[in-house]
Design an enzyme around this catalytic site. Structure first.
Site, mmCIF file in Angstrom:
data_model
loop_
_atom_site.group_PDB
_atom_site.id
_atom_site.type_symbol
_atom_site.label_atom_id
_atom_site.label_comp_id
_atom_site.label_asym_id
_atom_site.label_seq_id
_atom_site.Cartn_x
_atom_site.Cartn_y
_atom_site.Cartn_z
ATOM 1 N N ASP A 121 0.839 -1.201 0.000
ATOM 2 C CA ASP A 121 0.000 0.000 0.000
ATOM 3 C C ASP A 121 0.878 1.258 0.000
ATOM 4 O O ASP A 121 2.055 1.203 0.392
ATOM 5 C CB ASP A 121 -0.868 0.047 1.266
HETATM 6 N N1 URA Z 1 -1.277 -5.667 4.316
HETATM 7 C C1 URA Z 1 -1.733 -4.402 4.208
HETATM 8 O O1 URA Z 1 -2.734 -4.040 4.804
HETATM 9 N N2 URA Z 1 -1.026 -3.564 3.422
HETATM 10 C C2 URA Z 1 0.101 -3.898 2.768
HETATM 11 O O2 URA Z 1 0.707 -3.071 2.089
HETATM 12 C C3 URA Z 1 0.556 -5.219 2.899
HETATM 13 C C4 URA Z 1 -0.149 -6.100 3.675
#
Ligand code: URA
Length: 256
Positions: A121
């Site tokens: 993310d």
């Molecule tokens: N889980 C999440 O919520 N975000 C990420 O970037 C990776 C795993």
């Protein structure tokens, strides 16, 4: 991206638009080299990274590339984005900033064919792998591969032993209609845990802690399989994987 293996005679026939019968003649006359060796076998299986020359003409010379990046928060895991810097921008910037860098068109600096192996993310930091070898990335991303991804998670509220069992049992995600695979949670301190996942659902870790109404305030990926984020890489920096790192996950390229 081409990823499958194909037969040498088919490849040449398609590439220089001549009938297969004529390709057979070229091969019999020893006019084709694969990775520097004269190839006479029409059945020879080649992949996207074999170096293929016919009568001195280079038909294919792509190099497989395997890169680790320490992604900073605020950089998007995409190849293009109108609002944010992307992981590809970071790799291009590193190439352009390198001393004696006059290689913007060279094979080793070309980012056009790179893709991201498992996105993070926007507000997650840490290890991101990039490659132009889709067989390799498939080996890592395939649900059957069960490759461990380890994250350091910082929480707004304290965590306790109940979390460990809940992560192990899995959470039902109605939107996807799935139950998450067993995940390992190790408590590091009152507000910090290590979480190991073998899958990568949308916002998975945030949604898992969301079940406890406990917001994730920091998320950092430490490793993918046996590839650990190189501690000497500052946020935004990247490097090529070593052969050992590359072969430690996803199987040996071309053998999938
Ligand atoms: N889980 C999440 O919520 N975000 C990420 O970037 C990776 C795993």
């Amino acid at each position: 991206m081409q990823s499958k293996r194909s037969r040498l005679d088919r490849f040449i026939s398609r590439h220089i638009q001549i009938p297969k019968k004529q390709v057979r003649l070229l091969l019999a006359q020893g006019r084709v080299k694969v990775d520097g060796v004269i190839a006479r076998d029409i059945d020879l299986q080649i992949d996207q990274f074999n170096h293929i020359i016919c009568d001195g003409l280079v038909l294919q010379q792509r190099q497989a590339r395997y890169i680790m990046l320490n992604k900073p928060v605020g950089v998007v895991c995409a190849t293009k984005d109108d609002k944010h810097r992307t992981v590809i921008d970071l790799i291009n910037e590193a190439v352009n900033d390198a001393p004696n860098s006059n290689q913007s068109n060279s094979e080793s600096s070309n980012t056009d064919d790179l893709h991201i192996v498992g996105r993070l993310d926007l507000n997650t930091s840490g290890l991101v792998l990039l490659t132009n070898d889709s067989q390799w990335s498939k080996g890592i991303m395939s649900p059957d591969s069960k490759v461990d991804k380890i994250y350091v998670v910082t929480l707004k509220n304290p965590i306790d032993e109940r979390y460990i069992q809940a992560f192990e049992e899995g959470f039902y995600f109605a939107y996807e209609d799935i139950t998450t695979l067993p995940a390992k949670l190790e408590i590091i301190s009152s507000h910090c845990a290590l979480v190991t996942l073998q899958e990568g659902r949308y916002h998975q870790i945030k949604r898992m802690f969301g079940r406890f109404r406990n917001p994730v305030i920091g998320l950092h990926r430490l490793s993918v399989g046996d590839i650990r984020l190189d501690e000497s890489l500052l946020p935004g920096q990247s490097r090529q994987l070593t052969a050992t790192e590359m072969m430690s996950v996803g199987g040996i390229p071309g053998n999938n």
